[in-house]
Design an enzyme around this catalytic site. Structure first.
Site, PDB file in Angstrom:
ATOM      1  N   GLU A   1      -9.612  -1.837   5.363  1.00  0.00           N
ATOM      2  CA  GLU A   1     -10.260  -1.503   6.628  1.00  0.00           C
ATOM      3  C   GLU A   1     -11.500  -2.383   6.856  1.00  0.00           C
ATOM      4  O   GLU A   1     -11.987  -3.028   5.920  1.00  0.00           O
ATOM      5  CB  GLU A   1     -10.679  -0.024   6.599  1.00  0.00           C
ATOM      6  CG  GLU A   1      -9.504   0.947   6.488  1.00  0.00           C
ATOM      7  CD  GLU A   1      -8.815   1.204   7.829  1.00  0.00           C
ATOM      8  OE1 GLU A   1      -8.789   0.313   8.692  1.00  0.00           O
ATOM      9  OE2 GLU A   1      -8.300   2.325   7.998  1.00  0.00           O
TER      10      GLU A   1
ATOM     11  N   HIS B   1      -7.184  -4.527  10.340  1.00  0.00           N
ATOM     12  CA  HIS B   1      -6.958  -4.343   8.904  1.00  0.00           C
ATOM     13  C   HIS B   1      -5.658  -5.019   8.448  1.00  0.00           C
ATOM     14  O   HIS B   1      -4.724  -5.200   9.227  1.00  0.00           O
ATOM     15  CB  HIS B   1      -7.037  -2.868   8.487  1.00  0.00           C
ATOM     16  CG  HIS B   1      -5.899  -1.987   8.898  1.00  0.00           C
ATOM     17  ND1 HIS B   1      -6.075  -0.776   9.516  1.00  0.00           N
ATOM     18  CD2 HIS B   1      -4.563  -2.105   8.746  1.00  0.00           C
ATOM     19  CE1 HIS B   1      -4.904  -0.199   9.727  1.00  0.00           C
ATOM     20  NE2 HIS B   1      -3.964  -0.994   9.268  1.00  0.00           N
TER      21      HIS B   1
ATOM     22  N   ASP C   1       0.813  -1.213   0.000  1.00  0.00           N
ATOM     23  CA  ASP C   1       0.000   0.000   0.000  1.00  0.00           C
ATOM     24  C   ASP C   1       0.847   1.264   0.000  1.00  0.00           C
ATOM     25  O   ASP C   1       2.073   1.210   0.182  1.00  0.00           O
ATOM     26  CB  ASP C   1      -0.964   0.000   1.200  1.00  0.00           C
ATOM     27  CG  ASP C   1      -0.285  -0.403   2.509  1.00  0.00           C
ATOM     28  OD1 ASP C   1       0.951  -0.371   2.566  1.00  0.00           O
ATOM     29  OD2 ASP C   1      -1.000  -0.737   3.457  1.00  0.00           O
TER      30      ASP C   1
ATOM     31  N   ASN D   1      -7.453  -2.467  14.374  1.00  0.00           N
ATOM     32  CA  ASN D   1      -8.847  -2.793  14.068  1.00  0.00           C
ATOM     33  C   ASN D   1      -8.958  -4.014  13.153  1.00  0.00           C
ATOM     34  O   ASN D   1     -10.016  -4.274  12.584  1.00  0.00           O
ATOM     35  CB  ASN D   1      -9.567  -1.581  13.445  1.00  0.00           C
ATOM     36  CG  ASN D   1      -8.949  -1.162  12.117  1.00  0.00           C
ATOM     37  OD1 ASN D   1      -8.025  -1.800  11.630  1.00  0.00           O
ATOM     38  ND2 ASN D   1      -9.462  -0.087  11.542  1.00  0.00           N
TER      39      ASN D   1
HETATM   40  C1  GLP Z   1      -0.540   0.549   8.515  1.00  0.00           C
HETATM   41  C2  GLP Z   1      -0.111  -0.303   7.333  1.00  0.00           C
HETATM   42  C3  GLP Z   1      -0.325  -1.766   7.615  1.00  0.00           C
HETATM   43  C4  GLP Z   1       0.285  -2.122   8.949  1.00  0.00           C
HETATM   44  C5  GLP Z   1      -0.395  -1.336  10.043  1.00  0.00           C
HETATM   45  C6  GLP Z   1       0.130  -1.645  11.420  1.00  0.00           C
HETATM   46  O1  GLP Z   1      -1.904   0.724   8.542  1.00  0.00           O
HETATM   47  N1  GLP Z   1      -0.795   0.033   6.128  1.00  0.00           N
HETATM   48  O2  GLP Z   1       0.237  -2.531   6.568  1.00  0.00           O
HETATM   49  O3  GLP Z   1       0.162  -3.492   9.192  1.00  0.00           O
HETATM   50  O4  GLP Z   1      -0.154   0.040   9.773  1.00  0.00           O
HETATM   51  O5  GLP Z   1       1.191  -0.805  11.751  1.00  0.00           O
HETATM   52  P1  GLP Z   1       2.227  -1.071  12.888  1.00  0.00           P
HETATM   53  O6  GLP Z   1       3.112  -2.187  12.418  1.00  0.00           O
HETATM   54  O7  GLP Z   1       3.000   0.229  12.997  1.00  0.00           O
HETATM   55  O8  GLP Z   1       1.491  -1.409  14.127  1.00  0.00           O
END
Ligand code: GLP
Length: 233
Positions: free
Chosen positions: A132, A127, A59, A125
């Site tokens: 989402e 995702h 993404d 959440n």
């Molecule tokens: C963002 C990314 C996800 C990732 C998520 C969790 O939303 N698009 O791919 O898994 O954050 O982030 P973190 O690893 O900082 O908890």
């Protein structure tokens, strides 16, 4: 389950290197966020040679220039690509405001390069990528409206006078499920509820990661804090 994120990241690095060196995996789906940073450090320091491989990221924020310090493009350069170059690395172009064109181009890239091993983090959440709650399980690359909780979670990375992006290009759920193998990493107490719902709850778009229950080859690499609500070990 692992005692800590370091041990888990070490095992994921070993699995990726084994897949590359022994099983001829050449297309890697990569994730961003704070979770895979240790893993990318370990890969950067390892002897693995990805110069024959392709990286396809999940993404990118919509509207951010590639060179913006918080773009996932910058993140990948800093944490992995400048230490471990790939033959090609693809990340959605957040600066392309022609949404249909960007979506088609990314879907074509995914079609041309089926993913051997897909890394995933996990949103609080539930995702995956930026899919989402409510995301369609048949979705391919799409422009996503980020939820308020995701925007807030990402706020910490931006200066206080900067606008946090509210939309992102993301591989869809169907694109993620097309990978031959999936590895999800989740660390910390703040992920425990999402982990429990993903593993023990129903398969539902309300918790996008629950769809992984339907994939034949998924491994979860969790630290104790993220795993502590699970009934089964
Ligand atoms: C963002 C990314 C996800 C990732 C998520 C969790 O939303 N698009 O791919 O898994 O954050 O982030 P973190 O690893 O900082 O908890």
């Amino acid at each position: 389950m692992f005692a800590n994120s370091q041990e888990a990241s070490q095992k994921v690095a070993e699995r990726m290197i084994q897949a590359h060196d022994q099983e001829n995996a050449r297309v890697f789906g990569l994730a961003t966020g704070s979770t895979p940073i240790e893993l990318y450090q370990l890969l950067s320091q390892s002897a693995v040679d990805f110069s024959d491989s392709i990286a396809i990221n999940l993404d990118e924020y919509y509207g951010l220039d590639q060179n913006h310090p918080q773009s996932y493009h910058t993140y990948m350069q800093n944490h992995l690509f400048r230490h471990k170059p790939f033959a090609h690395s693809y990340i959605p172009n957040g600066h392309n405001l022609d949404v249909d064109q960007e979506i088609q181009a990314y879907d074509q890239i995914l079609k041309n390069h089926p993913i051997d091993l897909q890394l995933l983090g996990l949103g609080k959440n539930g995702h995956i990528g930026f899919n989402e709650p409510g995301s369609d399980f048949t979705s391919h690359t799409q422009l996503v409206n980020l939820t308020e909780s995701t925007i807030q979670a990402n706020q910490r990375f931006f200066n206080h006078n900067e606008t946090v992006p509210t939309q992102a290009y993301s591989m869809g759920i169907a694109s993620i499920l097309a990978a031959k193998e999936i590895i999800l990493l989740a660390f910390g107490e703040h992920k425990a509820q999402a982990v429990q719902a993903m593993v023990e709850g129903p398969v539902t778009p309300d918790l996008p990661a629950s769809v992984l229950q339907t994939h034949p080859k998924v491994s979860l690499y969790l630290d104790e804090a993220a795993a502590h609500l699970l009934k089964q070990s």
